[in-house]
Structures are given as structure tokens and as C-alpha cells.
Design an enzyme around this catalytic site. Structure first.
Site, PDB file in Angstrom:
ATOM      1  N   ASN A 198      38.976  39.054  26.725  1.00  0.00           N
ATOM      2  CA  ASN A 198      40.331  38.583  26.486  1.00  0.00           C
ATOM      3  C   ASN A 198      40.342  37.124  26.038  1.00  0.00           C
ATOM      4  OD1 ASN A 198      43.228  38.565  26.563  1.00  0.00           O
ATOM      5  ND2 ASN A 198      43.157  40.092  28.195  1.00  0.00           N
ATOM      6  N   ALA A 234      40.159  37.740  40.233  1.00  0.00           N
ATOM      7  CA  ALA A 234      40.647  36.614  39.439  1.00  0.00           C
ATOM      8  C   ALA A 234      40.479  35.300  40.188  1.00  0.00           C
ATOM      9  CB  ALA A 234      42.113  36.830  39.082  1.00  0.00           C
ATOM     10  N   HIS A 279      22.438  20.313  35.173  1.00  0.00           N
ATOM     11  CA  HIS A 279      22.102  18.899  35.050  1.00  0.00           C
ATOM     12  C   HIS A 279      21.441  18.450  36.352  1.00  0.00           C
ATOM     13  CE1 HIS A 279      24.368  18.635  31.324  1.00  0.00           C
ATOM     14  NE2 HIS A 279      25.294  19.371  31.917  1.00  0.00           N
ATOM     15  N   ARG A 333      32.387  35.936  47.153  1.00  0.00           N
ATOM     16  CA  ARG A 333      31.672  36.704  48.177  1.00  0.00           C
ATOM     17  C   ARG A 333      32.103  38.165  48.119  1.00  0.00           C
ATOM     18  NH1 ARG A 333      29.217  33.044  51.428  1.00  0.00           N
ATOM     19  NH2 ARG A 333      30.146  30.977  51.609  1.00  0.00           N
ATOM     20  N   ARG A 355      34.112  44.074  49.805  1.00  0.00           N
ATOM     21  CA  ARG A 355      33.824  45.427  50.270  1.00  0.00           C
ATOM     22  C   ARG A 355      33.206  46.217  49.133  1.00  0.00           C
ATOM     23  NH1 ARG A 355      37.618  48.947  48.134  1.00  0.00           N
ATOM     24  NH2 ARG A 355      39.640  48.064  47.544  1.00  0.00           N
ATOM     25  N   THR A 390      28.726  31.960  42.237  1.00  0.00           N
ATOM     26  CA  THR A 390      27.616  31.024  42.400  1.00  0.00           C
ATOM     27  C   THR A 390      26.292  31.703  42.697  1.00  0.00           C
ATOM     28  OG1 THR A 390      28.044  30.790  44.781  1.00  0.00           O
ATOM     29  CG2 THR A 390      29.194  29.262  43.300  1.00  0.00           C
TER      30      THR A 390
END
Length: 200
Positions: A83, A167, A113, A187, A190, A172
Site C-alpha cells: 500500500n 498496525a 550505525h 511481541r 497468540r 525488533t
């Protein structure tokens, strides 16, 4: 090794290397051209994407505005839908599998960096031009993944097949297959259940 080879190998490299600068300029010019197309110019859009990307599969669509560092390091599978306003900082490879859905304003960021300030500071080459050092890690999005709007995917992440990223998430670390994952940092909430989640 060339600076491009160092970059793709995940080593520290100099992004001011002339060959890398030329590729970035080409990618950004092609992206700017793509972003100026109209809705009735879908064939022209695909023609530009084939020049810009490492590869793009059948029936895949991207919508303006797109932004790339190199373009040639991004590989998009079949039947993907990306999108508005996607950003691909593809110093390392970014690979999207088949049937990947990407919401608006999603960023795929491969550069890293140095954490130590002294290693981030500007340096000067023997010819006097300034440069900094950086490295990068690849991003992989496996088949059938849905990434919601305003998600940021960070360097080195793999998102497993059939996963859904909520959303606004900041991804990470790796996300396993077949789960709903949300948040900052993202995280696992489920597993996705075929009966419970049918039709949602």
C-alpha cells in the site's frame, strides 16, 4: 572487497563509495518517476519496478509513494500488495515472499550505525571527502504475511509465514510462523487459529 561486497556481507562499509552513490541516485530517480505516474499507467509502473527492483513477481502491486536506497537489493514475490508510502532502506537484501500484504506507511530498515558515538562520527578520506561507516542486516518476510499500517521492521528480522503484524508495531526480533504479533517492541500475542479467526 568492494564497498558493495562489504555492504552485502554485513561488514562495515563506506556508503560514500562512488558506485554505491550512483546506484542510490538511480534508485531514487526511478522511484521519483514511479511516484509521478497516474492510476491509468499501471503498465508504466511495472516497467519502472522491473528496472528498479532485484525482482518482482506476477500480479504484485506497489502504490506511490515508494522510497528506496538501492532498489536492486529488494526482491518481491508473486501476488504481493504494498500500500501507499512504503520505505525500503535496502542496503542489505529485503525479500518478501508470495502473497504478502503490506499496509500504508510501512518501513523496512536494514542499516545499522555503530552504538558508540566515537564510531559514528564523520571521517575524512585521503582526498578530503567526508564519510561515515555503517553496516546492515537483511530482512525476510515469508509467504502469506500480513503487515498492518505504520509498522517498522528493523535490521536482521525474519517474519515467519502466515504471521500477522498488528498496525503500529516495531518489529525488533524474529516472529515465528502463524502468529498474531503486536506492539513496540513487537511481541507474539497468540497463535492464529483457523476456526476462531476464519473470516476476520
Amino acid at each position: 572487497m568492494t564497498q558493495r561486497e562489504k555492504m552485502l556481507a554485513g561488514q562495515l562499509y563506506d556508503p560514500s563509495d562512488p558506485a554505491l552513490c550512483r546506484q542510490r541516485d538511480l534508485a531514487r530517480d526511478l522511484a521519483a518517476e514511479f511516484n509521478q505516474t497516474k492510476e491509468n499507467e499501471k503498465d508504466r509502473r511495472m516497467e519502472i519496478l522491473r528496472q528498479l527492483l532485484g525482482s518482482i513477481g506476477e500480479y504484485s502491486e506497489l502504490y506511490p509513494r515508494i522510497q528506496f536506497d538501492y532498489g536492486c537489493n529488494t526482491y518481491i514475490g508473486n501476488r504481493c500488495y504494498i500500500n501507499f508510502s512504503a520505505t525500503f532502506l535496502d542496503c542489505a537484501e529485503i525479500r518478501l515472499g508470495d502473497d504478502v500484504f503490506v499496509g500504508p506507511n510501512v518501513s523496512f530498515l536494514t542499516p545499522l550505525h555503530p552504538l558508540l558515538a566515537r564510531d559514528r562520527v564523520m571521517r575524512f578520506a585521503s582526498d578530503g571527502h567526508p564519510y561515515t561507516l555503517e553496516s546492515c542486516r537483511p530482512i525476510t518476510v515469508e509467504n502469506n504475511v500480513w503487515i498492518g499500517g505504520n509498522v517498522t521492521v528493523l535490521p536482521g528480522v525474519t517474519i515467519g509465514h502466515d504471521a500477522v503484524i498488528g498496525a503500529g508495531s516495531v518489529v525488533t526480533r524474529d516472529i515465528p510462523p502463524g502468529v498474531l504479533a503486536v506492539g513496540n517492541p513487537c511481541r507474539v500475542l497468540r497463535e492464529i487459529n483457523e476456526e476462531k479467526d476464519m473470516g476476520l
